[in-house]
Motif scaffolding. Structure first.
Motif, mmCIF file in Angstrom:
data_model
loop_
_atom_site.group_PDB
_atom_site.id
_atom_site.type_symbol
_atom_site.label_atom_id
_atom_site.label_comp_id
_atom_site.label_asym_id
_atom_site.label_seq_id
_atom_site.Cartn_x
_atom_site.Cartn_y
_atom_site.Cartn_z
ATOM 1 N N THR A 18 0.847 -1.179 0.000
ATOM 2 C CA THR A 18 0.000 0.000 0.000
ATOM 3 C C THR A 18 0.889 1.236 0.000
ATOM 4 N N HIS A 19 0.547 2.202 -0.827
ATOM 5 C CA HIS A 19 1.301 3.452 -0.909
ATOM 6 C C HIS A 19 0.397 4.607 -0.511
ATOM 7 N N THR A 20 1.008 5.653 -0.012
ATOM 8 C CA THR A 20 0.289 6.863 0.343
ATOM 9 C C THR A 20 0.828 8.018 -0.480
ATOM 10 N N GLN A 43 -4.354 4.900 -8.840
ATOM 11 C CA GLN A 43 -4.835 4.491 -7.513
ATOM 12 C C GLN A 43 -5.063 2.986 -7.391
ATOM 13 N N SER A 49 -3.315 5.216 -1.629
ATOM 14 C CA SER A 49 -4.202 6.018 -0.802
ATOM 15 C C SER A 49 -3.838 7.484 -1.053
ATOM 16 N N GLU A 51 -4.318 11.498 -0.239
ATOM 17 C CA GLU A 51 -4.757 12.530 0.701
ATOM 18 C C GLU A 51 -4.497 13.879 0.051
ATOM 19 N N ASP A 75 4.698 8.161 -0.057
ATOM 20 C CA ASP A 75 5.186 7.422 1.110
ATOM 21 C C ASP A 75 6.106 8.262 1.989
#
Length: 104
Positions: A18-20, A43, A49, A51, A75
């Motif tokens: 999972t990456h942000t 995505q 994810s 933001e 990340d």
């Protein structure tokens, strides 16, 4: 009779992490809209994810990012400014995939 393949056909050979992505933006920024579109296209593929942070109401963020938005941070490490391209975002995200048998 069993298959000679040691990995089941239904197995995903590449495990993803999972990456942000944090997108620093402000209203009315056309480059921000472009960056948002790229992030949304990536995505699902990269379990990303997203933001969004509007810098307008924060003097500290305005000072830090005011002349360089959009800014994308992946990340917490990789930062992209102004003209964001899918090519360079992919280069950051793809190497982070790992073979399942190497993940420990």
């Amino acid at each position: 009779m069993g298959s000679l393949c040691p990995v089941p056909v239904t197995c995903n050979l590449m495990a993803t992490m999972t990456h942000t992505a944090v997108l620093y933006t402000r209203e009315g920024c056309c480059l921000c809209e472009h960056a948002r579109g790229i992030l949304h296209r990536l995505q699902a593929e990269f379990d990303l994810s997203i933001e969004e942070v509007d810098i307008t109401g924060d003097p500290v963020l305005q000072e830090k990012y005011g002349c360089t938005i959009p800014v994308v941070v992946i990340d917490g490490q990789h930062s992209f400014e102004s003209k964001i391209t899918e090519y360079y975002l992919r280069k950051v995200l793809v190497p982070r995939r790992r073979w399942p048998w190497l993940m420990r």
